[in-house]
Write a protein that holds these residues in place. Sequence first.
Motif, PDB file in Angstrom:
ATOM      1  N   ASP A 335      33.408  40.276  50.922  1.00 42.54           N
ATOM      2  CA  ASP A 335      34.056  39.940  49.659  1.00 42.54           C
ATOM      3  C   ASP A 335      34.150  41.128  48.703  1.00 42.54           C
ATOM      4  OD1 ASP A 335      34.354  37.306  50.488  1.00 42.54           O
ATOM      5  OD2 ASP A 335      32.429  36.686  49.627  1.00 42.54           O
ATOM      6  N   LEU A 336      33.384  42.184  48.973  1.00 48.19           N
ATOM      7  CA  LEU A 336      33.454  43.358  48.100  1.00 48.19           C
ATOM      8  C   LEU A 336      34.838  43.996  48.123  1.00 48.19           C
ATOM      9  CD1 LEU A 336      29.972  45.014  48.753  1.00 48.19           C
ATOM     10  CD2 LEU A 336      30.777  44.028  46.599  1.00 48.19           C
ATOM     11  N   GLN A 337      35.481  44.000  49.298  1.00 48.06           N
ATOM     12  CA  GLN A 337      36.826  44.569  49.368  1.00 48.06           C
ATOM     13  C   GLN A 337      37.796  43.760  48.529  1.00 48.06           C
ATOM     14  OE1 GLN A 337      38.465  45.265  53.266  1.00 48.06           O
ATOM     15  NE2 GLN A 337      40.545  45.470  52.488  1.00 48.06           N
ATOM     16  N   SER A 338      37.744  42.446  48.641  1.00 45.21           N
ATOM     17  CA  SER A 338      38.638  41.588  47.855  1.00 45.21           C
ATOM     18  C   SER A 338      38.372  41.764  46.369  1.00 45.21           C
ATOM     19  CB  SER A 338      38.445  40.124  48.253  1.00 45.21           C
ATOM     20  OG  SER A 338      38.748  39.924  49.611  1.00 45.21           O
ATOM     21  N   TRP A 339      37.091  41.911  46.018  1.00 43.72           N
ATOM     22  CA  TRP A 339      36.755  42.112  44.604  1.00 43.72           C
ATOM     23  C   TRP A 339      37.363  43.425  44.108  1.00 43.72           C
ATOM     24  CZ3 TRP A 339      34.090  46.131  42.267  1.00 43.72           C
ATOM     25  CH2 TRP A 339      33.790  45.951  40.920  1.00 43.72           C
ATOM     26  N   PHE A 340      37.255  44.480  44.902  1.00 47.00           N
ATOM     27  CA  PHE A 340      37.788  45.765  44.467  1.00 47.00           C
ATOM     28  C   PHE A 340      39.310  45.694  44.303  1.00 47.00           C
ATOM     29  CE2 PHE A 340      39.027  50.137  44.399  1.00 47.00           C
ATOM     30  CZ  PHE A 340      37.944  50.810  43.837  1.00 47.00           C
ATOM     31  N   ILE A 341      39.985  45.113  45.273  1.00 47.34           N
ATOM     32  CA  ILE A 341      41.445  44.977  45.173  1.00 47.34           C
ATOM     33  C   ILE A 341      41.812  44.154  43.947  1.00 47.34           C
ATOM     34  CG2 ILE A 341      43.492  43.972  46.276  1.00 47.34           C
ATOM     35  CD1 ILE A 341      42.623  46.571  47.559  1.00 47.34           C
ATOM     36  N   ALA A 342      41.010  43.126  43.647  1.00 44.08           N
ATOM     37  CA  ALA A 342      41.293  42.293  42.473  1.00 44.08           C
ATOM     38  C   ALA A 342      41.189  43.096  41.175  1.00 44.08           C
ATOM     39  CB  ALA A 342      40.333  41.104  42.432  1.00 44.08           C
ATOM     40  N   GLN A 343      40.252  44.062  41.137  1.00 43.70           N
ATOM     41  CA  GLN A 343      40.146  44.900  39.938  1.00 43.70           C
ATOM     42  C   GLN A 343      41.408  45.751  39.761  1.00 43.70           C
ATOM     43  OE1 GLN A 343      37.382  43.812  38.278  1.00 43.70           O
ATOM     44  NE2 GLN A 343      37.308  42.705  40.223  1.00 43.70           N
ATOM     45  N   MET A 344      41.905  46.290  40.867  1.00 38.90           N
ATOM     46  CA  MET A 344      43.149  47.075  40.800  1.00 38.90           C
ATOM     47  C   MET A 344      44.310  46.183  40.371  1.00 38.90           C
ATOM     48  SD  MET A 344      42.000  50.077  41.695  1.00 38.90           S
ATOM     49  CE  MET A 344      40.468  49.519  40.893  1.00 38.90           C
ATOM     50  N   GLU A 345      44.359  44.991  40.936  1.00 38.23           N
ATOM     51  CA  GLU A 345      45.463  44.071  40.617  1.00 38.23           C
ATOM     52  C   GLU A 345      45.464  43.704  39.145  1.00 38.23           C
ATOM     53  OE1 GLU A 345      47.891  40.817  39.814  1.00 38.23           O
ATOM     54  OE2 GLU A 345      45.700  40.732  39.652  1.00 38.23           O
ATOM     55  N   THR A 346      44.286  43.406  38.590  1.00 35.60           N
ATOM     56  CA  THR A 346      44.200  43.033  37.183  1.00 35.60           C
ATOM     57  C   THR A 346      44.717  44.149  36.287  1.00 35.60           C
ATOM     58  OG1 THR A 346      42.304  41.572  37.595  1.00 35.60           O
ATOM     59  CG2 THR A 346      42.615  42.369  35.333  1.00 35.60           C
ATOM     60  N   HIS A 347      44.339  45.370  36.610  1.00 31.60           N
ATOM     61  CA  HIS A 347      44.750  46.508  35.792  1.00 31.60           C
ATOM     62  C   HIS A 347      46.249  46.773  35.933  1.00 31.60           C
ATOM     63  CE1 HIS A 347      44.106  50.248  33.577  1.00 31.60           C
ATOM     64  NE2 HIS A 347      44.886  50.847  34.456  1.00 31.60           N
ATOM     65  N   ILE A 348      46.740  46.745  37.156  1.00 36.61           N
ATOM     66  CA  ILE A 348      48.150  47.063  37.396  1.00 36.61           C
ATOM     67  C   ILE A 348      49.059  45.975  36.840  1.00 36.61           C
ATOM     68  CG2 ILE A 348      49.856  47.303  39.258  1.00 36.61           C
ATOM     69  CD1 ILE A 348      47.620  48.838  40.804  1.00 36.61           C
ATOM     70  N   SER A 349      48.680  44.718  37.019  1.00 34.30           N
ATOM     71  CA  SER A 349      49.517  43.633  36.504  1.00 34.30           C
ATOM     72  C   SER A 349      49.536  43.610  34.983  1.00 34.30           C
ATOM     73  CB  SER A 349      49.044  42.279  37.049  1.00 34.30           C
ATOM     74  OG  SER A 349      47.733  41.986  36.587  1.00 34.30           O
ATOM     75  N   ALA A 350      48.475  44.114  34.346  1.00 38.05           N
ATOM     76  CA  ALA A 350      48.459  44.193  32.887  1.00 38.05           C
ATOM     77  C   ALA A 350      49.515  45.160  32.365  1.00 38.05           C
ATOM     78  CB  ALA A 350      47.074  44.610  32.397  1.00 38.05           C
ATOM     79  N   HIS A 351      49.988  46.039  33.233  1.00 35.77           N
ATOM     80  CA  HIS A 351      51.050  46.986  32.877  1.00 35.77           C
ATOM     81  C   HIS A 351      52.422  46.485  33.327  1.00 35.77           C
ATOM     82  CE1 HIS A 351      47.499  49.537  32.404  1.00 35.77           C
ATOM     83  NE2 HIS A 351      48.251  50.397  31.741  1.00 35.77           N
ATOM     84  N   GLY A 352      52.488  45.216  33.710  1.00 29.94           N
ATOM     85  CA  GLY A 352      53.768  44.641  34.106  1.00 29.94           C
ATOM     86  C   GLY A 352      54.220  45.009  35.503  1.00 29.94           C
ATOM     87  N   ARG A 353      53.322  45.505  36.331  1.00 28.09           N
ATOM     88  CA  ARG A 353      53.673  45.873  37.698  1.00 28.09           C
ATOM     89  C   ARG A 353      53.041  44.887  38.684  1.00 28.09           C
ATOM     90  NH1 ARG A 353      55.102  51.303  37.510  1.00 28.09           N
ATOM     91  NH2 ARG A 353      55.484  51.894  35.341  1.00 28.09           N
ATOM     92  N   ARG A 354      53.399  45.025  39.950  1.00 30.47           N
ATOM     93  CA  ARG A 354      52.859  44.180  41.005  1.00 30.47           C
ATOM     94  C   ARG A 354      52.198  45.045  42.069  1.00 30.47           C
ATOM     95  NH1 ARG A 354      56.804  39.081  42.401  1.00 30.47           N
ATOM     96  NH2 ARG A 354      56.919  38.232  40.287  1.00 30.47           N
ATOM     97  N   ILE A 355      51.028  44.606  42.538  1.00 36.16           N
ATOM     98  CA  ILE A 355      50.398  45.358  43.618  1.00 36.16           C
ATOM     99  C   ILE A 355      51.085  45.035  44.941  1.00 36.16           C
ATOM    100  CG2 ILE A 355      48.178  45.452  42.444  1.00 36.16           C
ATOM    101  CD1 ILE A 355      47.146  43.508  44.668  1.00 36.16           C
ATOM    102  N   PHE A 356      51.046  46.023  45.809  1.00 38.01           N
ATOM    103  CA  PHE A 356      51.634  45.936  47.138  1.00 38.01           C
ATOM    104  C   PHE A 356      50.568  46.439  48.097  1.00 38.01           C
ATOM    105  CE2 PHE A 356      54.175  48.354  50.397  1.00 38.01           C
ATOM    106  CZ  PHE A 356      54.780  47.256  51.006  1.00 38.01           C
ATOM    107  N   GLY A 357      50.161  45.604  49.066  1.00 33.05           N
ATOM    108  CA  GLY A 357      49.081  46.006  49.960  1.00 33.05           C
ATOM    109  C   GLY A 357      49.278  45.485  51.365  1.00 33.05           C
ATOM    110  N   TRP A 358      48.564  46.113  52.290  1.00 30.67           N
ATOM    111  CA  TRP A 358      48.625  45.688  53.687  1.00 30.67           C
ATOM    112  C   TRP A 358      47.998  44.311  53.852  1.00 30.67           C
ATOM    113  CZ3 TRP A 358      51.891  48.705  56.060  1.00 30.67           C
ATOM    114  CH2 TRP A 358      52.039  50.021  55.628  1.00 30.67           C
TER     115      TRP A 358
END
Length: 549
Positions: A335-358
């Motif tokens: 779950d640590l990987q999902s947590w880390f990706i979620a931190q990136m997503e929260t920050h990026i989406s706050a700037h009006g962007r969308r994360i793109f991942g494998w």
Amino acid sequence: MPFTALPLLPRPVHEEQMPGEFMLTAQTTLSHHPGLESVAISLQNSLRSATGFPVPVDVEQGNISLLLDPGLGESEYSVSISPNTVEILGGDAAGVFYGCQTFLQLLPAAIFRSAPVANVQWSAPACHIADKPRFGWRGIMLDVVRHFLPKREIFRFIDLMAMHKLNTLHLHLSDDQGWRVEILRYPKLTQIGAWRRETQVGAGANAGADGRPHGGYYTQGDIREIVAYARLRFIDVVPEIETPGHVQAALAAYPELGVTDQTLEVYTRWGINYNVLNVEDSTVEFFNNVFDEIMDIFPGKYIGVGGDECPKDQWRNDPRSLERMADLGLNRVEDLQSWFIAQMETHISAHGRRIFGWDEILEGELAPTATVASWRGMTGARSAARRGHDVVCCPDDLAYFDYRQSLLPSEPIPVSIPLGVAEVYGFDPVPHGLSPEQALHILGGQANLWTEHIDSARMLDYMAFPRLCAMAEVLWATGEKDLAAFTPRLEAHLARLDAVGVEYRQAEGPLPWQQRPGVKGRPETHQERAALIAKLVASIKSSPDDDLS
């Protein structure tokens, strides 16, 4: 609907041939609607180079006219050619641009040469063509980490994408073997992370190395130029910064980002690397700062965060990581990987962007706005679409252009299964088993060009073409596919690639200088590859109605 008899690639929705032909001459002129200035200049340059004709722009009424038509949709166009005029209409500027690409293909292949060509009759058949793309994401992933491509080669590749009506360039900018984009706040990412002391040659644990330093990176000025160059050709550039695995180049530059105290060099080998980011708040802040600069120089909607092939061993064996897991209320190391990706997503989406991942990012909870690149077959695509996520399909067995192109022993550094033009042409980005509503989440697809064994622009040509021609048609054309009808159009298109100077793979196999005798690859059978992918996708958490077959 019958397939077109005109040698166009990708195949248009509708074509109707008429008597006569349009002659391009020294008296030909070009006019355009307001807002189409850059498209007109692009067409003017394309027509001038090989013909030597001036083709003046902005006359009141040109022989060739570029027009906006509000009755057409996004990226939709029509081309009407009579003996006296050429009329290219589009629902938007992108549509007009695509119509121009079609018009160029109706002229002799020599129109794609860069200097005047003598003794050519510059004629196009009279016809009417109506066309629009099937998918909005028609892309290619270009790995510039394993082998760096100078900026001039990126421009050339963008031109080739535009020629094939592709519209998304996914740039893989960081990995274990290098960091390829300037980050002003963290200069050591390129001072140290952009360079490795040598490079593995061939595949496998026993493969040797070349003993030559390799590296390079794009300044932020370079990136802005690349983005602007692509935008003029209606191509979006999607950056990818890998997290939380595939990060050894970053760890070599800033060791405090890692789990261990080990001093690392930029990785010189291929394959999955067990060194990963730690999960401290300071590391999250570091990458949020990195993404702030990435979002500043890449203005598009999508920001790649990686998420693939992240081993959990270091976290599992590290007391601090386990303590951190407990502090975060997580039950599993995974779950640590999902947590880390979620931190990136929260920050990026706050700037009006969308994360793109494998598609590994599906292994945990994922924000609704996240977009998934399904590479381990189509399982990730089905699972993501059923959960309401947008999807870009790039299954490795149909879209990985680093894979060998035949069973011939002369294929250079043969990787995995054979993947030729016919197999690529058989790719359908919409997986079976989706409802019509779920299928709307399939944005399209892309080919992936990993460059472990692609060490030059010449080899990039060999691995990309003509497979990319097939992928372009897969992602653009509607209706049933017919390989027998595609083949003669592809053969005609190869003359255009010849004119551009693309060193594509010949149908008979690699030419002598395209071979790599004595350098071993890692060929696999289809059964071996399918078994490996089945094992990999077992970790995707699926809803009860998911069909993982």
